[in-house]
Motif scaffolding. Structure first.
Motif, PDB file in Angstrom:
ATOM      1  N   ASN A 153       0.813  -1.214   0.000  1.00  0.00           N
ATOM      2  CA  ASN A 153       0.000   0.000   0.000  1.00  0.00           C
ATOM      3  C   ASN A 153       0.848   1.267   0.000  1.00  0.00           C
ATOM      4  O   ASN A 153       0.306   2.377  -0.023  1.00  0.00           O
ATOM      5  CB  ASN A 153      -0.934   0.022   1.217  1.00  0.00           C
ATOM      6  N   LYS A 154       2.151   1.121   0.020  1.00  0.00           N
ATOM      7  CA  LYS A 154       3.065   2.252   0.035  1.00  0.00           C
ATOM      8  C   LYS A 154       3.737   2.401  -1.322  1.00  0.00           C
ATOM      9  O   LYS A 154       4.260   1.429  -1.872  1.00  0.00           O
ATOM     10  CB  LYS A 154       4.131   2.047   1.121  1.00  0.00           C
ATOM     11  N   TYR A 155       3.707   3.613  -1.873  1.00  0.00           N
ATOM     12  CA  TYR A 155       4.380   3.873  -3.139  1.00  0.00           C
ATOM     13  C   TYR A 155       5.883   4.014  -2.891  1.00  0.00           C
ATOM     14  O   TYR A 155       6.315   4.763  -2.004  1.00  0.00           O
ATOM     15  CB  TYR A 155       3.851   5.152  -3.789  1.00  0.00           C
ATOM     16  N   GLU A 156       6.668   3.306  -3.690  1.00  0.00           N
ATOM     17  CA  GLU A 156       8.120   3.335  -3.540  1.00  0.00           C
ATOM     18  C   GLU A 156       8.769   3.423  -4.912  1.00  0.00           C
ATOM     19  O   GLU A 156       8.297   2.811  -5.877  1.00  0.00           O
ATOM     20  CB  GLU A 156       8.624   2.090  -2.811  1.00  0.00           C
ATOM     21  N   PHE A 157       9.864   4.186  -4.979  1.00  0.00           N
ATOM     22  CA  PHE A 157      10.633   4.343  -6.218  1.00  0.00           C
ATOM     23  C   PHE A 157      12.109   4.357  -5.863  1.00  0.00           C
ATOM     24  O   PHE A 157      12.523   4.998  -4.895  1.00  0.00           O
ATOM     25  CB  PHE A 157      10.251   5.642  -6.930  1.00  0.00           C
ATOM     26  N   GLU A 158      12.912   3.643  -6.644  1.00  0.00           N
ATOM     27  CA  GLU A 158      14.346   3.568  -6.385  1.00  0.00           C
ATOM     28  C   GLU A 158      15.109   3.572  -7.699  1.00  0.00           C
ATOM     29  O   GLU A 158      14.729   2.866  -8.644  1.00  0.00           O
ATOM     30  CB  GLU A 158      14.679   2.306  -5.588  1.00  0.00           C
ATOM     31  N   LEU A 159      16.160   4.348  -7.754  1.00  0.00           N
ATOM     32  CA  LEU A 159      17.062   4.400  -8.901  1.00  0.00           C
ATOM     33  C   LEU A 159      18.450   4.061  -8.428  1.00  0.00           C
ATOM     34  O   LEU A 159      18.994   4.713  -7.531  1.00  0.00           O
ATOM     35  CB  LEU A 159      17.040   5.789  -9.549  1.00  0.00           C
ATOM     36  N   ASN A 160      19.048   3.021  -9.014  1.00  0.00           N
ATOM     37  CA  ASN A 160      20.359   2.546  -8.595  1.00  0.00           C
ATOM     38  C   ASN A 160      21.251   2.436  -9.822  1.00  0.00           C
ATOM     39  O   ASN A 160      20.851   1.867 -10.842  1.00  0.00           O
ATOM     40  CB  ASN A 160      20.236   1.194  -7.890  1.00  0.00           C
ATOM     41  N   THR A 161      22.458   2.974  -9.733  1.00  0.00           N
ATOM     42  CA  THR A 161      23.413   2.911 -10.841  1.00  0.00           C
ATOM     43  C   THR A 161      24.732   2.328 -10.346  1.00  0.00           C
ATOM     44  O   THR A 161      25.096   2.466  -9.179  1.00  0.00           O
ATOM     45  CB  THR A 161      23.668   4.297 -11.452  1.00  0.00           C
ATOM     46  N   PHE A 162      25.427   1.671 -11.266  1.00  0.00           N
ATOM     47  CA  PHE A 162      26.725   1.071 -10.972  1.00  0.00           C
ATOM     48  C   PHE A 162      27.643   1.365 -12.144  1.00  0.00           C
ATOM     49  O   PHE A 162      27.313   1.077 -13.295  1.00  0.00           O
ATOM     50  CB  PHE A 162      26.570  -0.442 -10.766  1.00  0.00           C
ATOM     51  N   HIS A 163      28.799   1.963 -11.863  1.00  0.00           N
ATOM     52  CA  HIS A 163      29.737   2.326 -12.927  1.00  0.00           C
ATOM     53  C   HIS A 163      31.143   1.913 -12.511  1.00  0.00           C
ATOM     54  O   HIS A 163      31.571   2.153 -11.385  1.00  0.00           O
ATOM     55  CB  HIS A 163      29.702   3.829 -13.193  1.00  0.00           C
ATOM     56  N   GLU A 164      31.830   1.283 -13.452  1.00  0.00           N
ATOM     57  CA  GLU A 164      33.221   0.876 -13.240  1.00  0.00           C
ATOM     58  C   GLU A 164      34.037   1.325 -14.438  1.00  0.00           C
ATOM     59  O   GLU A 164      33.639   1.098 -15.592  1.00  0.00           O
ATOM     60  CB  GLU A 164      33.320  -0.635 -13.055  1.00  0.00           C
TER      61      GLU A 164
END
Length: 301
Positions: A153-164
């Motif tokens: 019931n909870k709105y969630e947003f996540e942005l994850n980046t990985f750079h090498e």
């Protein structure tokens, strides 16, 4: 004034010299808030099954210093008891069986390939090395089962980046290659309710930019897209229906990385893999659960 179970009351009272002071007030019943937090973790010792296994939760997987953020199920397979180089019980790494919510997502005949599940979508990952039971009796190597996250019931947003990037490497000397090598991943997850307390959505999308040695002009390029949609429907308090899907696409151009190969004498490959599964879970009684599922997948190269 204060009393247990009643709200505290404060009033100003004027008190004169050698004169009694009297005041009246009403104390109302205090409202109470109860918070129930439920946590479930894997027991240290399983007394009901003889399976030799290790369980990793989302926090542990997220903290792993992995070189790849895409095939974590292969990497953790090397961490169970008796594993050497992803080989378990004498089987090769190609004979490891991987399931998602109980669905087998590796090719039925074994070998390389299979559906790839983005790391950020996994809530729990279990790797078994022995004592699989009747449902996995034909597995020659390890058995890995992944459980994905679900909406609420909870709105969630996540942005994850990985750079090498090799250009960011410190303390390089003349023996290190001067060619730049880099990789980049970006994963987006989002979840929330469609109908409150009834229908929930969870989804993820992952993009991988070209990786590897990048000469000028570039000879090799690849692009990957991973997505995982999941719907959870609470039909009744005792019946739940879930749909989970996977869409993976990998495109490789100029597959030979060596500089001695001409750009016209190269190979290209386009992989498009899809999966869809439906799960129905019913609580028949306080001690009896019925579960059935149906799934289909396609591997195309």
């Amino acid at each position: 004034a204060s009393s247990q179970g009643l709200e505290t009351q404060q009033q100003k009272v004027r008190v004169d010299v050698v004169a009694p002071a009297e005041t009246d007030f009403i104390m109302t019943v205090a409202t109470t808030t109860e918070v129930v937090e439920v946590r479930a973790t894997a027991p240290l010792v399983n007394t009901s099954k003889a399976t030799v296994k290790d369980t990793f939760d989302a926090d542990f997987l997220d903290s792993l210093p992995l070189q790849s953020r895409s095939t974590q199920q292969d990497i953790v397979a090397n961490q169970v008891a008796g594993a050497v180089g992803q080989r378990v019980r004498g089987g090769t790494s190609d004979q490891n069986k991987v399931t998602l919510e109980g669905f087998q997502i590796t090719p039925p005949g074994g070998g390389n390939g299979g559906q790839i599940v983005p790391l950020r979508t996994v809530a729990s990952l279990e790797v078994s090395a022995a004592g699989y039971g009747a449902e996995n009796a034909t597995a020659a190597g390890s058995v890995t089962n992944m459980v994905t996250k679900s909406g609420s019931n909870k709105y969630e947003f996540e942005l994850n980046t990985f750079h090498e990037d090799s250009s960011l490497q410190l303390f390089r000397d003349e023996l290190d290659s001067r060619e730049r090598q880099w990789s980049f991943y970006s994963t987006t997850t989002f979840s929330g309710p469609i109908v409150k307390d009834k229908l929930f959505w969870f989804g993820s999308a992952q993009f991988r930019a070209p990786t590897g040695i990048r000469p000028d002009p570039p000879r090799h390029s690849d692009f990957s897209f991973r997505s995982l949609p999941k719907l959870s429907w609470q039909v009744t308090p005792r019946n739940t229906i879930q749909f989970i899907g996977i869409v993976n696409r990998d495109f490789f151009k100029n597959g030979q990385r060596g500089f001695q190969y001409d750009r016209d004498a190269q190979w290209a490959m386009d992989n498009f893999n899809v999966f869809g599964g439906l799960i129905w879970t019913a609580l028949l009684s306080d001690s009896l659960v019925f579960k059935t599922q149906l799934g289909a997948q396609q591997f195309q190269q």
